[in-house]
Design a protein around this motif. Structure first.
Motif, PDB file in Angstrom:
ATOM      1  N   ALA A 221       1.271  -1.352  -0.388  1.00 27.76           N
ATOM      2  CA  ALA A 221      -0.100  -0.468   0.101  1.00 27.76           C
ATOM      3  C   ALA A 221       0.850   0.992   0.250  1.00 27.76           C
ATOM      4  CB  ALA A 221      -0.713   0.079   1.022  1.00 27.76           C
ATOM      5  N   GLY A 222       0.997   2.296  -0.969  1.00 24.19           N
ATOM      6  CA  GLY A 222       1.277   3.460  -0.941  1.00 24.19           C
ATOM      7  C   GLY A 222       2.562   3.392  -1.734  1.00 24.19           C
TER       8      GLY A 222
ATOM      9  N   ALA B 267      15.545  -1.457  -1.190  1.00 18.52           N
ATOM     10  CA  ALA B 267      15.717  -0.280  -1.688  1.00 18.52           C
ATOM     11  C   ALA B 267      14.323   0.330  -2.162  1.00 18.52           C
ATOM     12  CB  ALA B 267      16.494  -0.260  -3.154  1.00 18.52           C
ATOM     13  N   PRO B 268      13.576   1.065  -1.751  1.00 20.31           N
ATOM     14  CA  PRO B 268      11.762   1.867  -2.061  1.00 20.31           C
ATOM     15  C   PRO B 268      12.386   2.661  -2.835  1.00 20.31           C
ATOM     16  CG  PRO B 268      12.606   1.889   0.888  1.00 20.31           C
ATOM     17  CD  PRO B 268      13.960   1.620   0.328  1.00 20.31           C
ATOM     18  N   THR B 269      11.134   2.687  -3.363  1.00 20.72           N
ATOM     19  CA  THR B 269      11.155   3.391  -3.979  1.00 20.72           C
ATOM     20  C   THR B 269      11.010   5.274  -4.448  1.00 20.72           C
ATOM     21  OG1 THR B 269      11.736   2.442  -7.092  1.00 20.72           O
ATOM     22  CG2 THR B 269      10.658   4.347  -6.913  1.00 20.72           C
ATOM     23  N   ALA B 270      10.743   6.471  -4.726  1.00 22.67           N
ATOM     24  CA  ALA B 270       9.861   7.461  -3.951  1.00 22.67           C
ATOM     25  C   ALA B 270       9.428   8.105  -5.212  1.00 22.67           C
ATOM     26  CB  ALA B 270      11.066   8.694  -3.987  1.00 22.67           C
ATOM     27  N   LEU B 271       8.274   8.371  -4.902  1.00 24.79           N
ATOM     28  CA  LEU B 271       6.922   8.809  -5.911  1.00 24.79           C
ATOM     29  C   LEU B 271       7.365  10.232  -6.811  1.00 24.79           C
ATOM     30  CD1 LEU B 271       3.430   8.406  -3.595  1.00 24.79           C
ATOM     31  CD2 LEU B 271       4.933   6.974  -4.913  1.00 24.79           C
ATOM     32  N   PRO B 272       7.036  10.039  -8.011  1.00 20.47           N
ATOM     33  CA  PRO B 272       6.977  11.380  -8.324  1.00 20.47           C
ATOM     34  C   PRO B 272       6.702  12.622  -7.467  1.00 20.47           C
ATOM     35  CG  PRO B 272       6.039   9.524  -9.807  1.00 20.47           C
ATOM     36  CD  PRO B 272       5.708   9.276  -8.745  1.00 20.47           C
ATOM     37  N   LEU B 273       6.991  13.930  -8.473  1.00 24.20           N
ATOM     38  CA  LEU B 273       6.304  14.928  -7.851  1.00 24.20           C
ATOM     39  C   LEU B 273       5.351  15.860  -9.194  1.00 24.20           C
ATOM     40  CD1 LEU B 273       9.018  17.007  -6.926  1.00 24.20           C
ATOM     41  CD2 LEU B 273       8.492  16.775  -5.731  1.00 24.20           C
ATOM     42  N   ASP B 274       4.269  16.010  -8.166  1.00 23.85           N
ATOM     43  CA  ASP B 274       3.298  16.274  -8.904  1.00 23.85           C
ATOM     44  C   ASP B 274       2.377  15.280  -9.893  1.00 23.85           C
ATOM     45  OD1 ASP B 274       3.285  18.992  -7.836  1.00 23.85           O
ATOM     46  OD2 ASP B 274       4.476  19.666  -9.214  1.00 23.85           O
ATOM     47  N   GLY B 275       2.895  14.107  -9.239  1.00 24.26           N
ATOM     48  CA  GLY B 275       2.222  12.555 -10.192  1.00 24.26           C
ATOM     49  C   GLY B 275       3.254  12.067 -11.881  1.00 24.26           C
ATOM     50  N   ASN B 276       4.047  13.307 -11.764  1.00 22.79           N
ATOM     51  CA  ASN B 276       4.864  13.088 -13.464  1.00 22.79           C
ATOM     52  C   ASN B 276       5.919  13.144 -13.611  1.00 22.79           C
ATOM     53  OD1 ASN B 276       3.893  15.626 -13.766  1.00 22.79           O
ATOM     54  ND2 ASN B 276       2.515  15.800 -15.262  1.00 22.79           N
ATOM     55  N   ARG B 277       6.746  14.512 -12.509  1.00 21.85           N
ATOM     56  CA  ARG B 277       7.768  14.839 -12.883  1.00 21.85           C
ATOM     57  C   ARG B 277       8.861  13.720 -11.439  1.00 21.85           C
ATOM     58  NH1 ARG B 277       7.673  20.419 -10.068  1.00 21.85           N
ATOM     59  NH2 ARG B 277       9.646  20.783 -10.132  1.00 21.85           N
TER      60      ARG B 277
ATOM     61  N   SER C 220       4.776  20.191   0.289  1.00 20.11           N
ATOM     62  CA  SER C 220       3.850  19.302   0.454  1.00 20.11           C
ATOM     63  C   SER C 220       4.231  17.453  -0.143  1.00 20.11           C
ATOM     64  CB  SER C 220       2.577  20.180   0.277  1.00 20.11           C
ATOM     65  OG  SER C 220       1.768  19.818  -1.199  1.00 20.11           O
ATOM     66  N   TYR C 221       4.217  17.378  -0.355  1.00 17.42           N
ATOM     67  CA  TYR C 221       3.757  15.595  -1.053  1.00 17.42           C
ATOM     68  C   TYR C 221       2.990  15.208  -0.764  1.00 17.42           C
ATOM     69  CZ  TYR C 221       8.803  17.414  -0.798  1.00 17.42           C
ATOM     70  OH  TYR C 221      10.035  18.257  -1.608  1.00 17.42           O
ATOM     71  N   ALA C 222       3.044  13.999  -1.645  1.00 24.64           N
ATOM     72  CA  ALA C 222       1.851  13.107  -1.713  1.00 24.64           C
ATOM     73  C   ALA C 222       1.476  11.828  -0.613  1.00 24.64           C
ATOM     74  CB  ALA C 222       1.190  12.481  -3.094  1.00 24.64           C
ATOM     75  N   ARG C 223       2.841  11.153  -0.486  1.00 20.68           N
ATOM     76  CA  ARG C 223       2.941  10.582   0.509  1.00 20.68           C
ATOM     77  C   ARG C 223       3.587  10.687   1.902  1.00 20.68           C
ATOM     78  NH1 ARG C 223       5.939   5.950  -2.316  1.00 20.68           N
ATOM     79  NH2 ARG C 223       7.341   6.823  -1.447  1.00 20.68           N
TER      80      ARG C 223
ATOM     81  N   PHE D 197       5.686   5.437   5.179  1.00 25.46           N
ATOM     82  CA  PHE D 197       5.530   4.430   4.227  1.00 25.46           C
ATOM     83  C   PHE D 197       6.951   3.259   4.645  1.00 25.46           C
ATOM     84  CE2 PHE D 197       8.366   3.561  -0.028  1.00 25.46           C
ATOM     85  CZ  PHE D 197       7.749   2.673  -0.182  1.00 25.46           C
ATOM     86  N   LEU D 198       8.211   3.996   4.930  1.00 30.98           N
ATOM     87  CA  LEU D 198       9.217   2.948   4.951  1.00 30.98           C
ATOM     88  C   LEU D 198       9.011   2.288   6.029  1.00 30.98           C
ATOM     89  CD1 LEU D 198      12.030   6.192   5.073  1.00 30.98           C
ATOM     90  CD2 LEU D 198      11.394   4.062   3.459  1.00 30.98           C
ATOM     91  N   HIS D 199       8.291   2.866   7.528  1.00 29.46           N
ATOM     92  CA  HIS D 199       7.455   1.783   8.611  1.00 29.46           C
ATOM     93  C   HIS D 199       7.024   0.715   7.649  1.00 29.46           C
ATOM     94  CE1 HIS D 199       8.805   4.833  10.962  1.00 29.46           C
ATOM     95  NE2 HIS D 199       8.430   4.216  12.085  1.00 29.46           N
ATOM     96  N   ASP D 200       6.085   1.242   7.134  1.00 28.80           N
ATOM     97  CA  ASP D 200       5.371  -0.616   6.360  1.00 28.80           C
ATOM     98  C   ASP D 200       5.983  -1.028   4.854  1.00 28.80           C
ATOM     99  OD1 ASP D 200       3.202   1.004   7.520  1.00 28.80           O
ATOM    100  OD2 ASP D 200       2.283   1.617   5.046  1.00 28.80           O
TER     101      ASP D 200
END
Length: 276
Positions: free
Chosen positions: A33-34, A83-93, A104-107, A112-115
């Motif tokens: 999730a996430g 090795a987790p992956t970060a989310l894209p900025l603004d959905g497409n950057r 501000s960030y979406a996640r 997330f790292l705890h999960d």
């Protein structure tokens, strides 16, 4: 190698043996999730210690796992590499970690790292009491964030070439074991910090002074002001402070924005020397 047993879930997994890994390679991440993460384990792995390594700005967990030489430095010592992956900025950057920098960030990446860790414990038998959290550049900044917000998340923290951003933090939740590594000639993240402007939004972001950040860690760890040990050798300047709580060490190397030679071995030697 040190051991800090005690988590009931891990004790059960250790007794049963880890489940077979069904994901985590270069092309097939473990999805939760996430988000998602990649994982590499030593040959014959059943369970044991791990390093969670956070990529830099614009990177992915797959790129970390694809770096065979880097990963081998950990797995040859008996560590799983997550090795987790970060989310894209603004959905497409470009991908980026949710560092406290006025944006501000979406996640919530701390959550997330705890999960990610909880899933790796269940899926791969990772021992959460033998966890090192590390990362490079913005990933290193995220390491500082997690260490500050939830110091008990990992046994120790080893950020590289990244620290706090403004707005300045004046306090953290508790002491930590932290080894910071930085290039003396780093122009991307100078030791003194710098300001950057987002070419898309025009927003200004300011890297905090690494020295001031280390001052905050000395405060949190109840360290002496002057370093207790200074070693200069082979292009490295190493400092260690005597602390009443946790521990604090610094490696400066003569290069720029990157890791020095033998960084993995030096970091694991430090990690395994911690008094637990």
């Amino acid at each position: 190698m040190f051991y800090r047993w005690g988590l009931p879930l891990f004790a059960l997994l250790f007794a049963m043996g880890a489940q077979a890994l069904d994901c985590g390679g270069e092309s097939e991440p473990c999805v939760i999730a996430g988000g998602a993460y990649h994982i590499a384990v030593p040959s014959g792995w059943q369970s044991g210690p791990a390093v969670i390594y956070l990529h830099g700005f614009g990177g992915t967990g797959a790129q970390v796992i694809r770096n065979k030489g880097f990963v081998k430095g950990f797995t040859d010592r008996g560590y799983a590499v997550i090795a987790p992956t970060a989310l894209p900025l603004d959905g497409n950057r470009a991908t980026d970690w949710a560092v406290r920098d006025g944006d501000s960030y979406a996640r919530d990446d701390s959550r997330f790292l705890h999960d990610v860790l909880a899933d790796a414990v269940t899926r791969a038998g990772v021992n959460p009491d033998q966890l090192l959290l590390s990362g490079f550049s913005r990933g290193g900044s995220m390491v500082w964030e997690v260490a500050c917000l939830t110091p008990d998340f990992a046994l120790a923290y080893a950020p590289v070439s990244g620290g706090f951003w403004l707005p300045k933090r004046l306090d953290c939740a508790g002491p930590v074991h932290l080894l910071h590594t930085h290039g003396f000639a780093d122009k991307t993240v100078p030791l003194e910090g710098r300001s950057l402007n987002d070419s898309v939004t025009g927003q200004e972001y300011i890297q905090d002074d690494i020295w001031e950040g280390l001052g905050l860690w000395r405060q949190e760890n109840a360290c002496v002001d002057a370093p207790s040990e200074v070693v200069i050798a082979e292009g490295l300047w190493r400092r260690r402070w005597g602390c009443s709580d946790g521990s604090l060490a610094l490696i400066l190397h003569k290069g720029g924005h990157g890791r020095p030679k033998d960084w993995t071995a030096m970091t694991l030697d430090w990690f395994e020397s911690l008094d637990n």
